[in-house]
Each structure stands twice: as structure tokens, then as C-alpha cells.
Design a protein around this motif. Structure first.
Motif, short mmCIF file in Angstrom:
data_model
loop_
_atom_site.label_atom_id
_atom_site.label_comp_id
_atom_site.label_asym_id
_atom_site.label_seq_id
_atom_site.Cartn_x
_atom_site.Cartn_y
_atom_site.Cartn_z
N LYS A 223 -57.79 54.31 -20.58
CA LYS A 223 -58.49 54.97 -21.69
C LYS A 223 -58.64 56.45 -21.37
O LYS A 223 -59.74 56.94 -21.07
CB LYS A 223 -59.84 54.31 -21.91
CG LYS A 223 -59.74 52.81 -22.24
CD LYS A 223 -61.10 52.19 -22.40
CE LYS A 223 -61.02 50.69 -22.72
NZ LYS A 223 -62.36 50.06 -22.88
N GLU A 226 -60.96 58.60 -23.81
CA GLU A 226 -62.39 58.43 -23.54
C GLU A 226 -62.76 59.13 -22.22
O GLU A 226 -63.86 59.69 -22.10
CB GLU A 226 -62.76 56.96 -23.47
CG GLU A 226 -62.54 56.22 -24.80
CD GLU A 226 -62.97 54.77 -24.73
OE1 GLU A 226 -63.68 54.41 -23.75
OE2 GLU A 226 -62.59 53.99 -25.62
N LYS A 229 -63.10 62.76 -22.96
CA LYS A 229 -64.34 63.04 -23.71
C LYS A 229 -65.54 63.01 -22.77
O LYS A 229 -66.46 63.84 -22.89
CB LYS A 229 -64.49 62.01 -24.82
CG LYS A 229 -65.71 62.23 -25.70
CD LYS A 229 -65.76 61.21 -26.81
CE LYS A 229 -66.98 61.43 -27.70
NZ LYS A 229 -67.07 60.42 -28.79
#
Length: 240
Positions: A223, A226, A229
Motif C-alpha cells: 500500500k 497510503e 500519505k
């Protein structure tokens, strides 16, 4: 009539009643001597060549006297060496009188043709070259067998530098402590990671591994969006 004859290592053009000076002979004065190494005969325009000498032909002579030749000065010098040497030399000679030339025989031998043996020798030399081909094939086989071994690469761990807060030195310390993948880092507690950093000699004791496990879990799961982020919300790997 004249002849080319070899006497004491030298060649002379001789004819009857000719006096010749040759290198010193061992014969006594007044004795007769015969020379059979006749290389050429000219009998009133009829020339006969030897191969190298004419078979049966000879030159008869009489030893008149033994004497020394004129003095020859031998001077040697080396430039800029201060070397100078002067010597004199008088060659030992023998004077002979040519009494007659015998022209019996005189058939020139046919030249020998050795081209065929040379061709056979060349063929024999070329034959071993054809036998070297299998050796080249063996080398190719060896290379092909070794190639798969070279292809095998050792499995490396994950790039822990992706985790924010982990630099090259911190990653080296973690790998030395047994944590070389995202999965292992995600499963490790912050305290155990801190112990590894404190025991390292790379001067990474000031780092805070609190969020490393969370980041490693996202990286292990693939991921990346993510993870990026989350890292935007961190400051040097620490939560703001």
C-alpha cells in the motif's frame, strides 16, 4: 682453357702455367698437389658447370715456395673512449704453379626436386589443427554449464530506507540486528528496535522508531499510496 677451382677455402680462376698465391698449404716445396673441387670449366668456349663440383675434373699444380704476404696495418679506434690500437699482420701464403687442367667427366647433376615432400610435410602440419576443434566445443560446454550457476542471485532484504526516519546507517544497524524485511520490522516492537539502535556503533541512538512498524506494515502489504500519505503527516519519522 681455364677453370674456376676452390683452393684452401678460396676460389681462383686458373689456367696452365699460371702462378697463384693461396693460403698456406701443408705440402712441401717442390711437391705436386691436385685440387678436385673444380666448379667451372671452359674448354675453347664449351662451358661445363659443376653441381657444385665437376665429377672427375681436377687441377694439377706444383708448390713453388712458402712465404708471407705484404704487411697489413690494422688500426682500431673508439670515439670518446680514449681507445686506439695499431697492429700489423702478414698472412702466411703458398705460391703454386698450375701445371695442367683435367676435364674428364664433367656431367652436371640434375637438380633434385623436393617439392612433393614439402607438400606432405605441410599436410602433416595442418592435420593437428583439425583436431583442436573438439577442444573449442568443450570450452563452450563448460561455459554453458557454468552459466546457470552465475545466474543464481542471493536473495536480498527489502529496502528499509523507504521508511521515513531510516537512513543508510540505521538500515545497516537493523540488518545487523536481524531485521532486513518490511515484515520483520512490522512485527518488531518499538522497544526491540530501539535496543538494536542503541547497541549499534553507527551513531543512530537518537532516532525514534515509534512509527516504523506502521510504515513497514503498509510497505509489506504493497500500500504505497497510503504509506506516502502517512509519511506526509510525519516529521522525520515522528508523528506531529
Amino acid at each position: 682453357m681455364y677453370a674456376i677451382v676452390e683452393i684452401a677455402g678460396q676460389q681462383f680462376k686458373v689456367s696452365k702455367d699460371l702462378k697463384v698465391y693461396v693460403h698456406r698449404l701443408t705440402n712441401e716445396e717442390g711437391s705436386k698437389v691436385s685440387f678436385d673441387k673444380v666448379l667451372l670449366l671452359d674448354d675453347n668456349g664449351s662451358i661445363t658447370l659443376g653441381a657444385p663440383a665437376i665429377e672427375g675434373a681436377s687441377v694439377e699444380a706444383k708448390v713453388l715456395q712458402h712465404l708471407k704476404g705484404d704487411k697489413v696495418i690494422v688500426f682500431k679506434k673508439k670515439r670518446r673512449k680514449g681507445y686506439k690500437k695499431r697492429n700489423g699482420h702478414r698472412q702466411y701464403l703458398t705460391q703454386i704453379l698450375i701445371e695442367g687442367i683435367s676435364a674428364t667427366g664433367g656431367k652436371k647433376a640434375a637438380p633434385k626436386k623436393e617439392e612433393a615432400p614439402k607438400t606432405e610435410t605441410a599436410a602433416k602440419v595442418e592435420a593437428p589443427k583439425a583436431e583442436k576443434a573438439p577442444k573449442a566445443e568443450k570450452l563452450v560446454e563448460v561455459v554453458e554449464e557454468k552459466a546457470p550457476k552465475a545466474v543464481k542471485a542471493s536473495k536480498k532484504g527489502d529496502d528499509l530506507v523507504i521508511i521515513e526516519g531510516i537512513g543508510p546507517k540505521a538500515a545497516e544497524a537493523l540488518v545487523a540486528g536481524g531485521i532486513d524485511t518490511f515484515a520483520k520490522l512490522a512485527a518488531a516492537s518499538a522497544d526491540s528496535v530501539k535496543e538494536i539502535l542503541d547497541a549499534s556503533t553507527n551513531k543512530v541512538q537518537h532516532l525514534d522508531p515509534t512509527t516504523w512498524a506502521q510504515q513497514a506494515q503498509l510497505a509489506a502489504d504493497g500500500k504505497m499510496d497510503e504509506l506516502k500519505k502517512l509519511q506526509d503527516e510525519l516529521n522525520g519519522g515522528k508523528a506531529v
